[in-house]
Design an enzyme around this catalytic site. Structure first.
Site, PDB file in Angstrom:
ATOM      1  CG  ASP A  68      -1.852   0.980   0.951  1.00 19.35           C
ATOM      2  OD1 ASP A  68      -2.064   1.621   0.561  1.00 19.35           O
ATOM      3  OD2 ASP A  68      -2.135   0.763   2.204  1.00 19.35           O
ATOM      4  CG  ASP A  77      -2.924   4.022  -3.209  1.00 20.89           C
ATOM      5  OD1 ASP A  77      -4.010   2.927  -3.441  1.00 20.89           O
ATOM      6  OD2 ASP A  77      -2.405   4.159  -1.573  1.00 20.89           O
ATOM      7  CD  GLU A  78      -5.567  -0.288  -1.134  1.00 20.79           C
ATOM      8  OE1 GLU A  78      -5.195  -2.191  -0.155  1.00 20.79           O
ATOM      9  OE2 GLU A  78      -6.591   0.405  -0.294  1.00 20.79           O
TER      10      GLU A  78
HETATM   11 MG   LIG Z   1      -2.489   4.170   0.254  1.00 18.32          MG
END
Ligand SMILES: [Mg+2]
Length: 378
Positions: A19, A114-115
């Site tokens: 993350d 983003d993860e």
């Molecule tokens: Mg994040």
């Protein structure tokens, strides 16, 4: 101590959750050195009605978080620097990060820009530890993108995700199988995947606040109170999560929504706005080759109360006119006349769900793109 290779008959995997830290804000701080060390808020206009998409850790110290209105964020931290999102830059950074992850396993499931989850069970078969892979991934991301990521390592997705949150930002945390139950026990139930605010309320009324409380509830009680979801809660309280890492997730819905600069008060304007959105949703469905059986609309009132109303049909649809046909009835249900509190809306949305591939719906499917003019997607 549980058998490290299987628990309750579930084979244990080696899962990493990666993350990125304050992703959009971190990209801005990387690209604009003058923003480093500053409270940076990426999102809408604080003078208008925008919301916070992401904020830097410096801004979080002021109590600012994602989804808060930008105006509220500015009142909490007047010196914050507001930046409009640059999605192209974030997508490019995301592409780089996902590329790094795919060097370690093809089993990468992005959850957003983003993860992502990685299943490294096979990659660790010859003695390399999952934690070594996670360490290397974090180092490579920082070296190659100039951004930091946090990572969690565990034996399923549920725990890997909780672990990545544990040492955020720029941290790494491992929950081995023998520590899973103890790690989970004190956590508030709201931390569990699938437990939203409504469920937290319900559980709290049952005297269930922590995962340990949840573990002490019987399966029958959970199912009686929460239906099918009770089964999931029974398992996750015991650290059991059978969900595999899925490299491509089937799409569940196609929707479009908008927050207006000024509340809409005229039902005719609401309806025409929804019609435009139906055109956009239809265009997207066509581009994806999908059709759906359920049309829903969402309305958010000035007090932020949000309602959705849905209409389902046996026949899956994708054409603009078919979606539009459902709108007057749904709008009348969502925004009933004669309720002064709910006479105006700040947000409207249209979604089509219950998706099927369009070939399953219509023999003319191959030519679907020719059946309807593409709609301008601005
Ligand atoms: Mg994040």
């Amino acid at each position: 101590m549980p058998d490290p290779h299987s628990e309750h008959g579930v084979e244990l995997r080696k899962i990493i959750h990666v993350d990125m830290d304050a992703f959009f804000a971190a990209v801005e701080q990387r690209d604009h050195p003058e923003l480093r060390g500053q409270p940076v808020i990426v999102g809408g206009d604080p003078a208008g009605r925008g919301v916070v998409a992401t904020c830097s850790y410096e801004a979080r110290r002021f109590g600012i978080h994602s989804a808060m209105t930008a105006a509220r964020a500015r009142s909490l931290c007047p010196q914050a620097v507001f930046v409009r999102p640059r999605m192209d830059a974030y997508r490019e950074a995301s592409r780089q990060v996902m590329g790094i992850l795919r060097c370690y396993t093809p089993l990468v499931e992005p959850l957003s820009l983003d993860e992502a989850f990685l299943d490294v069970t096979a990659a660790t078969a010859d003695g390399i530890l999952a934690v070594q892979i996670a360490r290397e991934i974090r180092a490579r991301i920082e070296r190659e993108t100039g951004l930091t990521a946090s990572a969690g390592v565990s034996y399923n997705k549920l725990l890997a995700k909780l672990a990545s949150d544990w040492r955020k930002p720029n941290g790494l945390f491992v929950v081995p199988p023998e520590h899973g139950l103890a790690f989970l026990a004190p956590l508030p139930v709201g931390k569990l995947h699938g437990v939203g605010p409504a469920t937290v309320k319900k559980l709290s009324a049952m005297g269930i606040h922590t995962v340990l409380d949840l573990r002490n509830a019987s399966r029958q009680v959970l199912i009686a109170q929460l239906g099918k979801a009770g089964l999931w809660f029974y398992d996750v309280a015991r650290g059991i999560d059978r969900r595999p890492v899925q490299t491509s997730r089937p799409r569940k819905s196609v929707g479009y929504e908008r927050t207006f600069p000024q509340n809409l008060e005229d039902p005719k304007v609401m309806l025409s706005t929804l019609r435009q959105m139906a055109g956009q949703v239809s265009a997207r469905l066509q581009a994806l080759g999908l059709a759906g059986r359920t049309v829903s609309i969402k309305a958010r009132f000035p007090d932020f109360e949000t309602v959705t109303r849905a209409h389902s049909d046996a026949q899956a649809i994708w054409r603009t006119e078919a979606i539009i046909a459902c709108l007057p009835g749904l709008l009348a249900k969502a925004v009933p006349a004669g309720l002064p509190m709910h006479a105006s809306v700040r947000l409207l949305g249209v979604t089509v769900s219950g998706l099927v591939n369009v070939e399953a719906v219509s023999p003319e499917a191959g030519q679907m793109n020719l059946l309807e003019e593409p709609v301008d997607l601005r």
